[in-house]
Design a protein around this motif. Structure first.
Motif, PDB file in Angstrom:
ATOM      1  N   UNK A   1     -95.575   8.860 -45.654  1.00  0.00           N
ATOM      2  CA  UNK A   1     -94.595   8.584 -46.706  1.00  0.00           C
ATOM      3  C   UNK A   1     -93.192   8.779 -46.136  1.00  0.00           C
ATOM      4  N   UNK A   2     -92.444   7.692 -46.012  1.00  0.00           N
ATOM      5  CA  UNK A   2     -91.121   7.776 -45.396  1.00  0.00           C
ATOM      6  C   UNK A   2     -90.092   7.035 -46.247  1.00  0.00           C
ATOM      7  N   UNK A   3     -89.145   7.796 -46.812  1.00  0.00           N
ATOM      8  CA  UNK A   3     -88.080   7.192 -47.614  1.00  0.00           C
ATOM      9  C   UNK A   3     -88.442   7.157 -49.087  1.00  0.00           C
ATOM     10  N   UNK A   4     -88.064   8.202 -49.823  1.00  0.00           N
ATOM     11  CA  UNK A   4     -88.477   8.325 -51.224  1.00  0.00           C
ATOM     12  C   UNK A   4     -87.432   9.035 -52.066  1.00  0.00           C
TER      13      UNK A   4
ATOM     14  N   UNK B   1     -97.098   2.956 -43.361  1.00  0.00           N
ATOM     15  CA  UNK B   1     -95.921   3.666 -43.846  1.00  0.00           C
ATOM     16  C   UNK B   1     -95.616   3.204 -45.272  1.00  0.00           C
TER      17      UNK B   1
ATOM     18  N   UNK C   1     -95.294  14.766 -51.978  1.00  0.00           N
ATOM     19  CA  UNK C   1     -96.243  13.712 -51.614  1.00  0.00           C
ATOM     20  C   UNK C   1     -97.672  14.220 -51.669  1.00  0.00           C
TER      21      UNK C   1
ATOM     22  N   UNK D   1     -88.439   4.968 -37.878  1.00  0.00           N
ATOM     23  CA  UNK D   1     -87.348   5.924 -38.033  1.00  0.00           C
ATOM     24  C   UNK D   1     -87.813   7.011 -39.001  1.00  0.00           C
ATOM     25  N   UNK D   2     -87.958   8.225 -38.494  1.00  0.00           N
ATOM     26  CA  UNK D   2     -88.433   9.323 -39.338  1.00  0.00           C
ATOM     27  C   UNK D   2     -87.269   9.939 -40.099  1.00  0.00           C
ATOM     28  N   UNK D   3     -87.411  10.031 -41.403  1.00  0.00           N
ATOM     29  CA  UNK D   3     -86.384  10.670 -42.208  1.00  0.00           C
ATOM     30  C   UNK D   3     -87.028  11.692 -43.136  1.00  0.00           C
ATOM     31  N   UNK D   4     -86.265  12.730 -43.472  1.00  0.00           N
ATOM     32  CA  UNK D   4     -86.826  13.823 -44.269  1.00  0.00           C
ATOM     33  C   UNK D   4     -86.983  13.447 -45.737  1.00  0.00           C
ATOM     34  N   UNK D   5     -87.954  14.082 -46.367  1.00  0.00           N
ATOM     35  CA  UNK D   5     -88.212  13.885 -47.795  1.00  0.00           C
ATOM     36  C   UNK D   5     -89.698  13.845 -48.062  1.00  0.00           C
ATOM     37  N   UNK D   6     -90.121  14.667 -49.022  1.00  0.00           N
ATOM     38  CA  UNK D   6     -91.549  14.671 -49.315  1.00  0.00           C
ATOM     39  C   UNK D   6     -91.858  15.560 -50.490  1.00  0.00           C
TER      40      UNK D   6
END
Lengths: 191, 67
Positions: free
Chosen positions: A132-135, A154, A21, B62-67
């Motif tokens: 950035x959440x969900x990619x 978001x 990101x 809702x925090x989720x991993x990924x970046x």
């Protein structure tokens, strides 16, 4: 009315994390001529990063924050880049980003995302943060969206977590990173 | 009561609801969440004491991993 270039030149954006990101969002902002970027990451570049992050093979092993500064300088040397090789904690975020107009949340791990969002919302309530959440994965373009909750924006699908089966890949990560940059332009240029 | 939950108006068979119960009713079992009620962050220890009323705005992130 001021030219968009003049407006952007006077603005400063903080980028927390220089991975998929952060590196792509920072490069987009550099290309359009943002005045200053304050970038931070503690990690080094490894081969698996090159499937989505704005780095090159000859930069493997380098610190991400410094390598990204170099790449931004090669794209647009008029952008001032302040690069920090640091694992950001709550206090660092307050110190490094207090003078930025907008903060980009560009972390990988959910707990880091939670930490920066809580820090900014509770301790820097006037600051705008773009997360950035969900990619993860590929396709499913229409699930990517932007949700505004006060000063928090978001970008992403808010549902797909990365895993071995659903890795983060250049197209979808790049779309979300550029959604973040696009929201920033909208805020900076429309206000 | 009717509340604005993540920008959708939802009807509940309760006159009021604490956050802990709301998460149970909605089956939100995520570990990493941030909750805002009418714009204010609700800390984890305050879920039971925080009551949601008719017309309130509740945002669950809702925090989720990924970046």
């Amino acid at each position: 009315m001021a030219n968009y270039k003049d407006i952007l030149k006077s603005k400063s954006v903080g980028v927390a994390g220089c991975g998929g990101l952060g590196s792509n969002c920072a490069v987009a902002l550099a290309r359009v001529g943002i005045g200053k970027l304050v970038i931070a990451d503690f990690d080094i570049i490894v081969e698996s990063n090159l499937n989505r992050q704005y780095f090159f093979v000859d930069q493997l092993g380098q610190k991400k924050a410094y390598a990204l500064r170099e790449n931004i300088n090669r794209i647009n040397p008029s952008v001032k880049v302040e690069a920090h090789d640091i694992k950001l904690k709550s206090n660092d975020i307050i110190n490094l980003y207090k003078d930025c107009d907008i903060i980009v949340e560009a972390f990988d791990l959910a707990e880091m995302k939670m930490m920066i969002i809580e820090t900014v919302l509770s301790k820097m309530p006037d600051k705008i943060i773009i997360s950035g959440i969900g990619l993860a994965g590929w396709g499913d373009f229409n699930s990517l969206k932007i949700r505004q909750i006060g000063n928090l924006y978001i970008c992403g699908d808010e549902s797909k977590e990365v895993s071995e089966e659903i890795p983060p890949l250049a197209p979808r990560v790049g779309i979300v990173a550029n959604m973040q940059a696009n929201v920033i332009l909208e805020i900076l240029l429309n206000s | 009561m009717k509340i604005n939950l993540n920008n959708n108006f939802e009807e509940f068979d309760f006159n009021e609801l604490n956050i802990k119960k709301l998460l149970e009713v909605k089956n939100f079992t995520f570990k990493m969440i941030i909750i805002k009620v009418n714009g204010s962050i609700i800390k984890k220890g305050e879920y039971e004491a925080t009551i949601v009323h008719d017309g309130d705005k509740v945002d669950v992130i809702h925090l989720i991993s990924g970046g």
